[in-house]
Scaffold this active site. Structure first.
Site, short mmCIF file in Angstrom:
data_model
loop_
_atom_site.label_atom_id
_atom_site.label_comp_id
_atom_site.label_asym_id
_atom_site.label_seq_id
_atom_site.Cartn_x
_atom_site.Cartn_y
_atom_site.Cartn_z
N CYS A 104 0.81 -1.14 0.01
CA CYS A 104 -0.26 -0.07 -0.25
C CYS A 104 0.77 1.28 0.07
O CYS A 104 1.51 1.65 -1.08
CB CYS A 104 -1.06 0.04 0.98
N HIS A 198 -2.90 -5.31 0.52
CA HIS A 198 -2.31 -5.74 1.95
C HIS A 198 -2.36 -7.20 2.21
O HIS A 198 -2.99 -8.00 3.10
CB HIS A 198 -3.13 -5.26 3.08
N GLU A 200 -0.30 -8.72 4.29
CA GLU A 200 0.28 -9.18 5.50
C GLU A 200 -1.02 -8.77 6.63
O GLU A 200 -0.86 -9.31 7.82
CB GLU A 200 1.34 -7.76 6.21
#
Length: 284
Positions: A104, A198, A200
């Site tokens: 991002c 994202h 993660e």
């Protein structure tokens, strides 16, 4: 044992606000994800946007096996001290030759540090899910996207996007909303792999972000009212706790690339696997 540096660009107030909502800052979330993927890794977290944060030299950064840049509320097109410090940090990462990865805002920082540009998304945003991401011809052959199907969905929440990639960059994936969903950047001695989404984050964290930004999502026309945002967040949170429930997958219109943790994290896993092959002089 590999040594990783996680760079988070939230301000101190933003870090505390995120901890109050989710229990962790963005850097702490990233570090936990990396520990789950490489239990033996030595992981350090830094705050390069902070005025009192130590400034890393390229030689110091070269001691790490990889650098990771988190997402954040930072807008890279703002000429603020925080942004300038973050960009200086990223240029030092490139100068060090240490391979880097970002999500991002992390992608956006790398783009601008290498000479590209980022803009506010015109009259739209991605929130909750980035839909129908498609690899470019270069992306289909790139190890970052190894194992991805023809199209996939990913967790995402952003109102800024890459406008132009810098020289030495390769667009690896995009969709109808954002043309740069994944890219490789080669600048100075460094190689950066990044995504606009994202990998993660857990679905629970995305649900929390949706609730926090509910007024913005209604204003952007993505929902008719905040109740609708809450309902969407509830389904996403339920899927976090029961990723195999077909009814929840059906309600969100997703498959294992998003519902399953291994599917969501594919790009980070690929980056970690490729680290031994990434030459610190900028060649793979």
């Amino acid at each position: 044992m590999r040594k990783f540096l996680v760079a988070q660009s939230e301000t101190p107030d933003e870090r505390e606000a995120r901890r109050a909502r989710t229990g962790q800052s963005s850097g702490e979330t990233y570090a936990d994800t990396l520990r789950e993927l490489d239990a033996a890794a030595d992981i350090e977290i830094c705050q390069p946007a902070d005025a009192d944060s130590p400034v890393f030299t390229p030689d110091e950064l070269a001691c790490f096996d990889a650098v990771f840049l988190t997402g954040s509320p930072l807008h890279v097109y703002d000429d603020s001290p925080e942004v300038r410090r973050q960009l200086a940090f990223m240029r030092a990462v490139f100068a060090s030759g240490t391979p880097s990865f970002g999500s991002c805002a992390g992608l956006q920082v790398a783009v601008v540090a290498a000479g590209g540009s980022v803009r506010k998304m015109p009259a739209r945003m991605e929130a909750g899910l980035s839909r129908r991401i498609v690899a470019t011809s270069a992306g289909r052959e790139h190890p970052l996207l190894a194992g991805r199907p023809t199209t996939w969905d990913a967790p995402a929440i952003h109102g800024d996007e890459v406008a132009t990639l810098p020289d030495g960059a390769t667009r690896l994936a995009g969709n109808d909303v954002t043309q740069v969903q994944a890219a490789e950047i080669r600048f100075d001695k460094g190689v950066f792999w990044g995504v606009q989404y994202h990998p993660e984050l857990s679905l629970e964290e995305i649900a929390i972000a949706l609730r926090r930004q509910a007024p913005d999502l209604v204003e952007a026309g993505l929902a008719d009212d905040e109740r609708e945002v809450e309902e969407r967040a509830d389904v996403m949170e339920a899927l976090h706790h029961a990723p195999q429930r077909r009814s929840l997958r059906w309600r969100l219109g997703v498959d294992g690339e998003l519902a399953d943790q291994d599917g969501r994290r594919r790009e980070i896993v690929n980056f970690l696997s490729a680290l031994p092959t990434i030459d610190r002089r900028g060649a793979r």
